[in-house]
Design a protein around this motif. Structure first.
Motif, PDB file in Angstrom:
ATOM      1  N   ASP A   1       0.835  -1.193   0.000  1.00  0.00           N
ATOM      2  CA  ASP A   1       0.000   0.000   0.000  1.00  0.00           C
ATOM      3  C   ASP A   1       0.874   1.248   0.000  1.00  0.00           C
ATOM      4  N   GLU A   2       0.326   2.331  -0.542  1.00  0.00           N
ATOM      5  CA  GLU A   2       1.077   3.578  -0.634  1.00  0.00           C
ATOM      6  C   GLU A   2       1.580   4.071   0.713  1.00  0.00           C
ATOM      7  N   VAL A   3       0.878   3.730   1.783  1.00  0.00           N
ATOM      8  CA  VAL A   3       1.314   4.174   3.100  1.00  0.00           C
ATOM      9  C   VAL A   3       2.721   3.647   3.404  1.00  0.00           C
ATOM     10  N   GLU A   4       3.096   2.525   2.817  1.00  0.00           N
ATOM     11  CA  GLU A   4       4.419   1.938   3.052  1.00  0.00           C
ATOM     12  C   GLU A   4       5.528   2.713   2.352  1.00  0.00           C
ATOM     13  N   TRP A   5       5.162   3.623   1.465  1.00  0.00           N
ATOM     14  CA  TRP A   5       6.169   4.460   0.788  1.00  0.00           C
ATOM     15  C   TRP A   5       6.503   5.677   1.626  1.00  0.00           C
ATOM     16  N   GLN A   6       5.850   5.800   2.764  1.00  0.00           N
ATOM     17  CA  GLN A   6       6.144   6.804   3.785  1.00  0.00           C
ATOM     18  C   GLN A   6       6.218   8.224   3.224  1.00  0.00           C
ATOM     19  N   GLY A   7       5.196   8.595   2.466  1.00  0.00           N
ATOM     20  CA  GLY A   7       5.099   9.958   1.969  1.00  0.00           C
ATOM     21  C   GLY A   7       5.712  10.202   0.606  1.00  0.00           C
ATOM     22  N   ASP A   8       6.444   9.247   0.088  1.00  0.00           N
ATOM     23  CA  ASP A   8       6.989   9.405  -1.257  1.00  0.00           C
ATOM     24  C   ASP A   8       5.921   9.060  -2.286  1.00  0.00           C
ATOM     25  N   ARG A   9       6.077   9.567  -3.511  1.00  0.00           N
ATOM     26  CA  ARG A   9       5.056   9.388  -4.545  1.00  0.00           C
ATOM     27  C   ARG A   9       5.026   7.974  -5.114  1.00  0.00           C
ATOM     28  N   SER A  10       6.109   7.232  -4.976  1.00  0.00           N
ATOM     29  CA  SER A  10       6.195   5.901  -5.578  1.00  0.00           C
ATOM     30  C   SER A  10       7.269   5.100  -4.860  1.00  0.00           C
ATOM     31  N   PRO A  11       7.308   3.793  -5.104  1.00  0.00           N
ATOM     32  CA  PRO A  11       8.393   3.008  -4.512  1.00  0.00           C
ATOM     33  C   PRO A  11       9.752   3.451  -5.032  1.00  0.00           C
ATOM     34  N   VAL A  12       9.802   3.898  -6.278  1.00  0.00           N
ATOM     35  CA  VAL A  12      11.069   4.375  -6.848  1.00  0.00           C
ATOM     36  C   VAL A  12      11.561   5.600  -6.078  1.00  0.00           C
ATOM     37  N   GLU A  13      10.649   6.524  -5.805  1.00  0.00           N
ATOM     38  CA  GLU A  13      11.025   7.716  -5.043  1.00  0.00           C
ATOM     39  C   GLU A  13      11.471   7.344  -3.634  1.00  0.00           C
ATOM     40  N   TRP A  14      10.781   6.382  -3.018  1.00  0.00           N
ATOM     41  CA  TRP A  14      11.184   5.948  -1.678  1.00  0.00           C
ATOM     42  C   TRP A  14      12.598   5.387  -1.711  1.00  0.00           C
ATOM     43  N   VAL A  15      12.893   4.524  -2.694  1.00  0.00           N
ATOM     44  CA  VAL A  15      14.232   3.943  -2.818  1.00  0.00           C
ATOM     45  C   VAL A  15      15.263   5.048  -3.034  1.00  0.00           C
ATOM     46  N   ARG A  16      14.939   5.986  -3.891  1.00  0.00           N
ATOM     47  CA  ARG A  16      15.876   7.085  -4.169  1.00  0.00           C
ATOM     48  C   ARG A  16      16.193   7.855  -2.890  1.00  0.00           C
ATOM     49  N   HIS A  17      15.175   8.171  -2.125  1.00  0.00           N
ATOM     50  CA  HIS A  17      15.398   8.959  -0.911  1.00  0.00           C
ATOM     51  C   HIS A  17      15.996   8.143   0.232  1.00  0.00           C
ATOM     52  N   GLN A  18      15.417   6.994   0.516  1.00  0.00           N
ATOM     53  CA  GLN A  18      15.829   6.237   1.696  1.00  0.00           C
ATOM     54  C   GLN A  18      17.087   5.396   1.492  1.00  0.00           C
ATOM     55  N   CYS A  19      17.318   4.965   0.259  1.00  0.00           N
ATOM     56  CA  CYS A  19      18.518   4.165  -0.032  1.00  0.00           C
ATOM     57  C   CYS A  19      19.636   5.028  -0.611  1.00  0.00           C
ATOM     58  N   HIS A  20      19.359   6.324  -0.718  1.00  0.00           N
ATOM     59  CA  HIS A  20      20.361   7.295  -1.170  1.00  0.00           C
ATOM     60  C   HIS A  20      20.963   6.913  -2.524  1.00  0.00           C
ATOM     61  N   THR A  21      20.081   6.680  -3.489  1.00  0.00           N
ATOM     62  CA  THR A  21      20.524   6.338  -4.841  1.00  0.00           C
ATOM     63  C   THR A  21      20.109   7.435  -5.813  1.00  0.00           C
ATOM     64  N   TRP A  22      20.686   7.408  -6.973  1.00  0.00           N
ATOM     65  CA  TRP A  22      20.257   8.270  -8.074  1.00  0.00           C
ATOM     66  C   TRP A  22      18.913   7.780  -8.557  1.00  0.00           C
ATOM     67  N   GLY A  23      18.144   8.665  -9.141  1.00  0.00           N
ATOM     68  CA  GLY A  23      16.862   8.282  -9.716  1.00  0.00           C
ATOM     69  C   GLY A  23      16.967   7.142 -10.710  1.00  0.00           C
ATOM     70  N   PRO A  24      17.947   7.206 -11.664  1.00  0.00           N
ATOM     71  CA  PRO A  24      18.057   6.100 -12.628  1.00  0.00           C
ATOM     72  C   PRO A  24      18.373   4.752 -11.971  1.00  0.00           C
ATOM     73  N   VAL A  25      19.119   4.758 -10.887  1.00  0.00           N
ATOM     74  CA  VAL A  25      19.443   3.507 -10.182  1.00  0.00           C
ATOM     75  C   VAL A  25      18.169   2.923  -9.571  1.00  0.00           C
ATOM     76  N   ALA A  26      17.385   3.768  -8.926  1.00  0.00           N
ATOM     77  CA  ALA A  26      16.136   3.312  -8.311  1.00  0.00           C
ATOM     78  C   ALA A  26      15.154   2.834  -9.377  1.00  0.00           C
ATOM     79  N   THR A  27      15.054   3.577 -10.468  1.00  0.00           N
ATOM     80  CA  THR A  27      14.148   3.198 -11.555  1.00  0.00           C
ATOM     81  C   THR A  27      14.569   1.876 -12.168  1.00  0.00           C
ATOM     82  N   ASP A  28      15.865   1.726 -12.446  1.00  0.00           N
ATOM     83  CA  ASP A  28      16.358   0.462 -13.009  1.00  0.00           C
ATOM     84  C   ASP A  28      16.062  -0.700 -12.074  1.00  0.00           C
ATOM     85  N   ALA A  29      16.307  -0.501 -10.781  1.00  0.00           N
ATOM     86  CA  ALA A  29      16.056  -1.576  -9.819  1.00  0.00           C
ATOM     87  C   ALA A  29      14.589  -1.981  -9.857  1.00  0.00           C
TER      88      ALA A  29
END
Length: 118
Positions: A69-97
């Motif tokens: 559920d979106e609540v698990e993204w903790q305020g981010d717009r998508s799982p990709v955004e959550w990964v980018r912010h919380q895992c400290h990755t570049w957007g393309p890295v999160a998107t590729d993953a």
């Protein structure tokens, strides 16, 4: 990731992940210069295969986050955004993953090849 950042993670990990971190620390501490070029090349190949396997695991986890559920993204717009912010990755890295993780279900042959080091 620098050593200080790795040290700061120790309280956040448990079980297998803590064991993996410890093994990585031992491995990195044991790297040495002056090796035979062939040994050096073979170690690089082996290390890349291990990294590929870890990337595939991370991709699967990223894709699984998208099924929550979106609540698990903790305020981010998508799982990709959550990964980018919380895992400290570049957007393309999160998107590729995310897309590799989503596609690995449909690309079983490619996934098996990666796991086999091909």
């Amino acid at each position: 990731m620098c050593e200080g950042e790795m040290a700061g993670l120790s309280g956040e990990m448990g079980g297998d992940l803590a064991d993996l971190r410890a093994a990585v620390e031992r491995y990195a501490a044991g790297l040495r210069a002056g090796r035979d070029p062939e040994e050096h090349r073979q170690e690089m190949i082996g290390l890349r295969r291990v990294m590929d396997r870890l990337e595939l695991a991370f991709a699967g986890m990223t894709a699984a986050l998208g099924s929550f559920d979106e609540v698990e993204w903790q305020g981010d717009r998508s799982p990709v955004e959550w990964v980018r912010h919380q895992c400290h990755t570049w957007g393309p890295v999160a998107t590729d993953a995310y897309f590799v993780g989503m596609g690995s279900v449909n690309l079983e042959a490619s996934t098996r090849a990666t796991l086999a080091g091909r």
